[in-house]
Design an enzyme around this catalytic site. Structure first.
Site, PDB file in Angstrom:
ATOM      1  N   GLU A   1       0.807  -1.227   0.000  1.00 29.75           N
ATOM      2  CA  GLU A   1       0.000   0.000   0.000  1.00 29.75           C
ATOM      3  C   GLU A   1       0.840   1.277   0.000  1.00 29.75           C
ATOM      4  O   GLU A   1       0.522   2.261   0.644  1.00 29.75           O
ATOM      5  CB  GLU A   1      -0.948   0.032   1.217  1.00 29.75           C
ATOM      6  CG  GLU A   1      -1.638  -1.275   1.544  1.00 29.75           C
ATOM      7  CD  GLU A   1      -2.567  -1.763   0.439  1.00 29.75           C
ATOM      8  OE1 GLU A   1      -2.406  -1.362  -0.715  1.00 29.75           O
ATOM      9  OE2 GLU A   1      -3.460  -2.555   0.739  1.00 29.75           O
ATOM     10  N   GLY A   2       1.924   1.243  -0.757  1.00 29.99           N
ATOM     11  CA  GLY A   2       2.856   2.368  -0.762  1.00 29.99           C
ATOM     12  C   GLY A   2       3.874   2.161   0.338  1.00 29.99           C
ATOM     13  O   GLY A   2       3.509   1.954   1.499  1.00 29.99           O
TER      14      GLY A   2
END
Length: 598
Positions: free
Chosen positions: A403-404
């Site tokens: 997620e990043g």
């Protein structure tokens, strides 16, 4: 007064004092929410855990079977409207499903990818026709979903995707070409949320089915952890996708991608809570059984200190994550998800993007700490796969990349705050001007006299930390202006300050709220964990603030700023050894993570 009535703007916590009545805490769980948590736990203990060895060997058929069993219990449709077969639960209920699902190991990742990033794009951004076509089957597990954003050449730079989509001459289909990388559930998914650039330029999202000609997957990746989850590349070779399968609007795929990542970041933090609690339970159980020097190692002060540190970080993570979950629920509860609410959903989810990134970074790093200490308590046995703590340790590492990466999220946190200030969404500049006047006048050192109110010293420390952030951040902006985005080391320190302030405040508000509602005696363990955490991180707060000031000022200005810092960080040290021994004793008595006094 409800959370919905008092929901602050995203990032507002850094500027203003929050009221503990305005935050959601785990003590606010309703009986229905706790029942959902118990049902999830029972499902994992009864159906998934006994088959964990087969799941870890990538038994697709078993994973899909268990997902369908979860669907029968309603555990795949928590966030889906009832009209499409879902349960339409509140976001706290769906969070609890995620928290308790983690004890299923890799299965929890298959579940999370399906119900979260795989299904929510359709829930929030699909048309009624798309929802009616796909959601009922996703809710039952008849079809499994996957999310396809990352490419071999674009990870954190999602908009750098090279997959293309071209409208055919008849205007009936988009023809997609490209490769997506590291796709969870790819080995058995039926529905893929895929991002591609229309005409190589307009970043857009599409719903693609496995049966579409030209869709294939590559070989399974051999991973460090989460071994029981399928991770493959998705290959698109002249795939014809009906125009009605364009998700959202052409060229606005970034609104879907980034907001689904926002929710994914929040849900990752929820999972980190569950895994941390599991690790504490395993470590406590092992330490009670393991003898060295003719005594159980649970009696050794250094082992107790580890258990206390593990519990403190879990408490803080739980406090800030469910506080954020309350904001997510308040922001999205008004959406009529039976209809097309593309723009409204994007705006609602984006509001607390800063907090979602904080949850992701803090939660993933807290879990890594807890898992590592759990292995250390197990000693050599913690390195053996027969012991579950070994799997928790390996599986936890991906969370700082999912997620990043945490580095990207750290850059996003302060840069988003500054962007919103420039847009007039937050009164940051006004706050800086007020603070500057205050700091240039006479400022007495922090009052370290004996406190007369509950957590009074910590409240003053929190106020000082916010001033330190504003002083350091204001100095950086004044020097670099718009180019501050290029000063990544400075942004990292500012981000660390924001993350820590949100963590400190969340723990403090929760302890105060519990004391107010249930009495100080009932809140004593939370009070002790809050006080210990303030003491533990205070030197870091000073370090990060000084680091920014030294990098952005010099001469007399810097000397004046450092003298202000010295006054702001002056505190009365506490005996954390005694505090932590008491915290560890409560954990040992409960034989698990707890925030309640017996």
């Amino acid at each position: 007064m409800s959370v919905q009535d008092t929901m602050p703007k995203g990032g507002q916590f850094i500027l203003e004092e929050a009221d503990y009545n305005s935050v959601f805490t785990p003590e606010d769980f309703s009986e229905e929410q706790q029942m959902i948590a118990r049902m999830t736990r029972d499902f994992i203990e009864g159906e998934v855990a006994p088959k964990s060895e087969e799941i870890e060997k990538l038994d697709y058929e078993l994973t899909v079977k268990l997902l369908r069993q979860a669907g029968e219990l309603g555990l795949l449709g928590a966030d889906v409207p009832e009209i499409y077969g879902g349960a339409a639960l509140d976001k706290i209920s769906s969070s609890l499903i995620g928290e308790y699902m983690v004890r299923g190991g890799s299965f929890s990742l298959s579940h999370g990818a399906h119900v979260g990033i795989g299904t929510l794009p359709i829930v929030f951004f699909g048309t009624p026709e798309q929802k009616a076509k796909y959601l009922p089957q996703l809710v039952t597990g008849e079809k499994i979903s996957a999310y396809c954003l990352t490419e071999p050449a674009s990870g954190s730079d999602a908009l750098g995707a090279r997959a293309t989509a071209v409208l055919n001459e008849a205007g009936t289909h988009y023809v997609l070409n490209g490769t997506k990388q590291f796709i969870t559930n790819a080995g058995f998914a039926d529905v893929f949320i895929v991002y591609a650039k229309i005409d190589g330029e307009h970043f857009s999202a599409f719903i693609i089915e496995k049966e579409f000609p030209g869709v294939s997957t590559g070989a399974e990746e051999k991973k460090m952890g989460i071994k029981g989850s399928s991770t493959r590349p998705l290959i698109l070779d002249n795939v014809e996708v009906p125009v009605e399968n364009l998700l959202g609007e052409a060229g606005k795929g970034h609104k879907i991608a980034f907001n689904i990542l926002n929710i994914g970041r929040y849900k990752l933090g929820v999972g980190a809570i569950g895994a941390s609690k599991w690790a504490i339970e395993l470590a406590t159980e092992y330490a009670k059984e393991r003898k060295q020097f003719k005594t159980e190692i649970i009696n050794f002060p250094l082992i107790q200190n580890k258990l206390a540190d593990m519990a403190i970080r879990t408490y803080v993570n739980e406090s800030l994550t469910y506080r954020t979950g309350g904001y997510l629920e308040a922001a999205t509860q008004h959406l009529n998800l039976e209809k097309n609410v593309f723009n409204e959903a994007a705006k609602a989810i984006e509001e607390h993007a800063i907090e979602y990134s904080i949850v992701k970074v803090f939660g993933s790093e807290a879990l890594d700490f807890v898992a590592d200490e759990g292995v250390q308590i197990h000693g050599g046995y913690g390195y053996i796969s027969e012991y579950k703590i070994e799997q928790i340790y390996r599986d936890s590492r991906i969370n700082r990349i999912f997620e990043g990466t945490n580095e990207i999220n750290r850059l996003l946190i302060p840069s988003t705050l500054l962007k919103r200030a420039m847009q007039g969404r937050l009164p940051l500049m006004q706050k800086l001007q007020t603070l500057q006047k205050e700091l240039t006048g006479y400022m007495p050192p922090m009052d370290i006299s004996e406190p007369t109110e509950l957590l009074e010293a910590e409240s003053k420390m929190l106020e000082a930390a916010k001033k330190l952030f504003l002083m350091a951040g204001g100095t950086a902006v004044q020097k670099y202006m718009q180019k501050v985005a290029q000063e990544q080391e400075i942004l990292e320190s500012l981000s660390n300050l924001m993350i820590t302030i949100y963590a400190l405040e969340s723990a403090l508000l929760r302890a105060k709220k519990t004391a107010d509602r249930r009495g100080e005696a009932a809140a004593q363990l939370q009070i002790d964990m809050t006080r210990a955490y303030f003491q533990e991180v205070w030197s870091d707060v000073e370090k990060w603030a000084k680091g920014v000031l030294v990098a952005t000022s010099e001469g007399d200005v810097l000397r004046t700023q450092l003298s202000i810092v010295k006054k702001l960080v002056r505190i009365q040290p506490l005996n954390t050894i005694t505090l932590k021994r008491g915290i560890a004793r409560r954990i040992i008595e409960a034989e698990q993570y707890t925030t309640a006094m017996k």
